[in-house]
Design a protein around this motif. Structure first.
Motif, PDB file in Angstrom:
ATOM      1  N   ILE A   1       0.829  -1.263  -0.031  1.00 56.00           N
ATOM      2  CA  ILE A   1       0.011  -0.149   0.062  1.00 56.00           C
ATOM      3  C   ILE A   1       0.972   1.258   0.293  1.00 56.00           C
ATOM      4  CG2 ILE A   1      -1.852   1.364   1.121  1.00 56.00           C
ATOM      5  CD1 ILE A   1      -2.518  -1.218   2.416  1.00 56.00           C
ATOM      6  N   VAL A   2       0.499   2.231  -0.602  1.00 58.25           N
ATOM      7  CA  VAL A   2       1.331   3.480  -0.851  1.00 58.25           C
ATOM      8  C   VAL A   2       1.082   4.308   0.412  1.00 58.25           C
ATOM      9  CG1 VAL A   2       1.943   5.489  -2.402  1.00 58.25           C
ATOM     10  CG2 VAL A   2       1.370   3.152  -3.516  1.00 58.25           C
ATOM     11  N   LEU A   3       1.822   4.419   1.172  1.00 58.67           N
ATOM     12  CA  LEU A   3       1.602   5.119   2.535  1.00 58.67           C
ATOM     13  C   LEU A   3       2.651   6.070   2.834  1.00 58.67           C
ATOM     14  CD1 LEU A   3       0.115   2.449   4.901  1.00 58.67           C
ATOM     15  CD2 LEU A   3      -1.095   3.998   3.664  1.00 58.67           C
ATOM     16  N   GLY A   4       3.855   6.025   1.850  1.00 59.30           N
ATOM     17  CA  GLY A   4       4.957   6.981   2.143  1.00 59.30           C
ATOM     18  C   GLY A   4       5.981   6.690   1.302  1.00 59.30           C
ATOM     19  N   GLY A   5       7.099   7.292   1.497  1.00 60.48           N
ATOM     20  CA  GLY A   5       8.246   7.465   0.712  1.00 60.48           C
ATOM     21  C   GLY A   5       7.892   7.998  -0.866  1.00 60.48           C
ATOM     22  N   ARG A   6       8.548   7.362  -1.879  1.00 53.27           N
ATOM     23  CA  ARG A   6       8.703   7.851  -3.027  1.00 53.27           C
ATOM     24  C   ARG A   6       7.814   7.210  -4.266  1.00 53.27           C
ATOM     25  NH1 ARG A   6      10.247  12.864  -3.668  1.00 53.27           N
ATOM     26  NH2 ARG A   6      10.857  12.604  -5.562  1.00 53.27           N
ATOM     27  N   GLU A   7       6.935   6.011  -3.600  1.00 54.85           N
ATOM     28  CA  GLU A   7       6.253   5.267  -4.592  1.00 54.85           C
ATOM     29  C   GLU A   7       5.387   6.066  -5.367  1.00 54.85           C
ATOM     30  OE1 GLU A   7       4.824   1.254  -5.629  1.00 54.85           O
ATOM     31  OE2 GLU A   7       6.792   2.384  -4.767  1.00 54.85           O
ATOM     32  N   GLY A   8       4.681   7.156  -4.978  1.00 56.68           N
ATOM     33  CA  GLY A   8       3.965   8.041  -5.751  1.00 56.68           C
ATOM     34  C   GLY A   8       4.644   8.503  -7.076  1.00 56.68           C
ATOM     35  N   ASP A   9       6.000   8.957  -6.827  1.00 61.53           N
ATOM     36  CA  ASP A   9       6.762   9.550  -7.759  1.00 61.53           C
ATOM     37  C   ASP A   9       7.156   8.471  -8.874  1.00 61.53           C
ATOM     38  OD1 ASP A   9       7.056  12.124  -6.912  1.00 61.53           O
ATOM     39  OD2 ASP A   9       8.309  11.750  -5.142  1.00 61.53           O
ATOM     40  N   VAL A  10       7.543   7.340  -8.075  1.00 63.96           N
ATOM     41  CA  VAL A  10       7.788   6.222  -9.151  1.00 63.96           C
ATOM     42  C   VAL A  10       6.745   5.697 -10.156  1.00 63.96           C
ATOM     43  CG1 VAL A  10       8.703   3.736  -9.186  1.00 63.96           C
ATOM     44  CG2 VAL A  10       9.488   5.420  -7.451  1.00 63.96           C
ATOM     45  N   ILE A  11       5.488   5.848  -9.441  1.00 65.58           N
ATOM     46  CA  ILE A  11       4.258   5.397 -10.413  1.00 65.58           C
ATOM     47  C   ILE A  11       4.156   6.585 -11.616  1.00 65.58           C
ATOM     48  CG2 ILE A  11       1.913   5.358 -10.438  1.00 65.58           C
ATOM     49  CD1 ILE A  11       1.891   3.864  -7.704  1.00 65.58           C
ATOM     50  N   ALA A  12       4.046   7.774 -11.089  1.00 68.13           N
ATOM     51  CA  ALA A  12       4.143   8.841 -11.937  1.00 68.13           C
ATOM     52  C   ALA A  12       5.260   8.811 -13.061  1.00 68.13           C
ATOM     53  CB  ALA A  12       4.140  10.370 -11.214  1.00 68.13           C
ATOM     54  N   ALA A  13       6.353   8.480 -12.556  1.00 69.21           N
ATOM     55  CA  ALA A  13       7.567   8.214 -13.804  1.00 69.21           C
ATOM     56  C   ALA A  13       7.365   7.116 -14.659  1.00 69.21           C
ATOM     57  CB  ALA A  13       8.885   8.051 -12.874  1.00 69.21           C
ATOM     58  N   ALA A  14       6.853   6.093 -14.191  1.00 72.13           N
ATOM     59  CA  ALA A  14       6.552   4.977 -14.735  1.00 72.13           C
ATOM     60  C   ALA A  14       5.292   5.335 -15.997  1.00 72.13           C
ATOM     61  CB  ALA A  14       5.827   3.753 -14.000  1.00 72.13           C
ATOM     62  N   MET A  15       4.259   5.930 -15.537  1.00 66.96           N
ATOM     63  CA  MET A  15       3.063   6.418 -16.425  1.00 66.96           C
ATOM     64  C   MET A  15       3.771   7.313 -17.337  1.00 66.96           C
ATOM     65  SD  MET A  15      -0.411   8.289 -15.294  1.00 66.96           S
ATOM     66  CE  MET A  15      -1.641   8.150 -16.220  1.00 66.96           C
ATOM     67  N   GLY A  16       4.619   8.157 -17.134  1.00 69.11           N
ATOM     68  CA  GLY A  16       5.408   9.111 -18.146  1.00 69.11           C
ATOM     69  C   GLY A  16       4.305  10.082 -18.917  1.00 69.11           C
ATOM     70  N   GLY A  17       4.227  10.097 -20.118  1.00 68.14           N
ATOM     71  CA  GLY A  17       3.280  10.828 -20.611  1.00 68.14           C
ATOM     72  C   GLY A  17       2.033  10.079 -21.220  1.00 68.14           C
ATOM     73  N   SER A  18       1.730   8.898 -20.852  1.00 68.16           N
ATOM     74  CA  SER A  18       0.650   8.517 -21.291  1.00 68.16           C
ATOM     75  C   SER A  18      -0.629   8.700 -20.626  1.00 68.16           C
ATOM     76  CB  SER A  18       0.768   6.584 -21.126  1.00 68.16           C
ATOM     77  OG  SER A  18       2.018   6.097 -21.656  1.00 68.16           O
ATOM     78  N   LYS A  19      -1.733   8.250 -21.179  1.00 67.67           N
ATOM     79  CA  LYS A  19      -3.087   8.562 -20.524  1.00 67.67           C
ATOM     80  C   LYS A  19      -3.466   7.555 -19.539  1.00 67.67           C
ATOM     81  CE  LYS A  19      -5.617   8.291 -24.408  1.00 67.67           C
ATOM     82  NZ  LYS A  19      -5.128   7.905 -25.474  1.00 67.67           N
TER      83      LYS A  19
END
Length: 283
Positions: free
Chosen positions: A176-194
């Motif tokens: 579960i995303v409760l801290g750290g940089r996980e949100g940023d990693v997810i955003a980076a993986a998403m890149g410019g995609s919809k």
């Protein structure tokens, strides 16, 4: 340009409702535009609460999981989100919570509780993608089931081509995303995609409008269902998935994969939820 209106100002004894702008050539409805950013804020908050009602209608919510966020047009470094524990089927405009980029609650209704995962994931997406007005995530049945396979979306239908070369796979799960940089990693993986498929987690879509993000989520949920059924059929000897060719998929994407198409495709869903609820979510 839509006329400047106060969403709470009575007109003829009734609240004046927002309607589509049919002024474009051909009479096609267009997204409303506003001179006053505060009026735009109220309108978009109404659309956001309609989006939650749509998710509830389609069974895309479960318990307290799931969140849809709106970048605030007045202060774009803040965003609106649903309060934790309020049913998507009951949420109203006055219930929405506004957060800044550090997670501080700025505006709220009766409940100011916020899902920590919602803040961490959505703040990262909004921060990384200035083009994103709305991001949607839920633990929908077919989305989370398909995500458990760790597979990319297969372009086996015209509708799937909506996401051709425009969807990412986040092929890991760290709890579960409760801290750290996980949100940023997810955003980076998403890149410019919809959209992005979050392995063992579910789906996330993002768009330049609430309507686009919602339509793409509903469409992707349906496509996950479709692919699961098609893959099951492949257990029959000689049956394989037949993917659309590159040229045909790209040509289809150029029509179906655009923001304008998604915005217009969402119109029937938003119109129906307005009719069924009497727009009580605008309260």
């Amino acid at each position: 340009m839509a006329p400047s209106v106060n969403p709470n100002q009575p007109a003829g004894g009734e609240e004046k409702k927002f309607r589509y702008d049919f002024s474009a050539k051909g009479g096609f409805p267009q997204p409303l535009t506003f001179k006053d950013k505060r009026e735009e804020r109220e309108y978009l908050k109404g659309r956001l609460t309609a989006a939650f009602r749509i998710f509830a209608k389609y069974g895309l919510n479960e318990g307290v999981a799931g969140h849809i966020t709106l970048r605030d047009p007045v202060e774009p470094d803040t965003f609106w989100v649903n309060p934790l524990g309020v049913s998507f089927a009951l949420i109203k405009r006055s219930d929405l919570v506004r957060l800044d980029d550090e997670g501080k609650v700025i505006d709220h209704g009766d409940c100011k509780l916020v899902n920590q995962s919602a803040f961490l994931i959505h703040a990262a997406v909004h921060r990384a993608r200035p083009d994103v007005i709305c991001a949607a995530h839920a633990h929908s049945f077919y989305g989370r089931t398909f995500s458990g396979l760790g597979l990319p979306l297969a372009f086996i239908s015209q509708d799937a081509c909506t996401f051709y070369n425009d969807i990412a796979l986040y092929d890991q799960f760290d709890g579960i995303v409760l801290g750290g940089r996980e949100g940023d990693v997810i955003a980076a993986a998403m890149g410019g995609s919809k959209a992005v498929i979050l392995r063992n987690h579910g789906l996330l879509t993002a768009g330049a409008s609430i309507e686009a993000a919602v339509f793409w989520f509903v469409a992707l949920e349906s496509l996950c269902h479709s692919q699961l059924v098609a893959m099951a059929a492949c257990a029959h000897p000689g049956v394989t998935l037949k993917e659309v060719g590159h040229a045909e998929a790209q040509e289809t994407y150029d029509t179906l994969g655009q923001h304008a198409t998604a915005w217009f495709s969402a119109k029937p869903m938003f119109d129906l939820i307005a009719h069924e609820t009497g727009e009580d979510y605008l309260q």
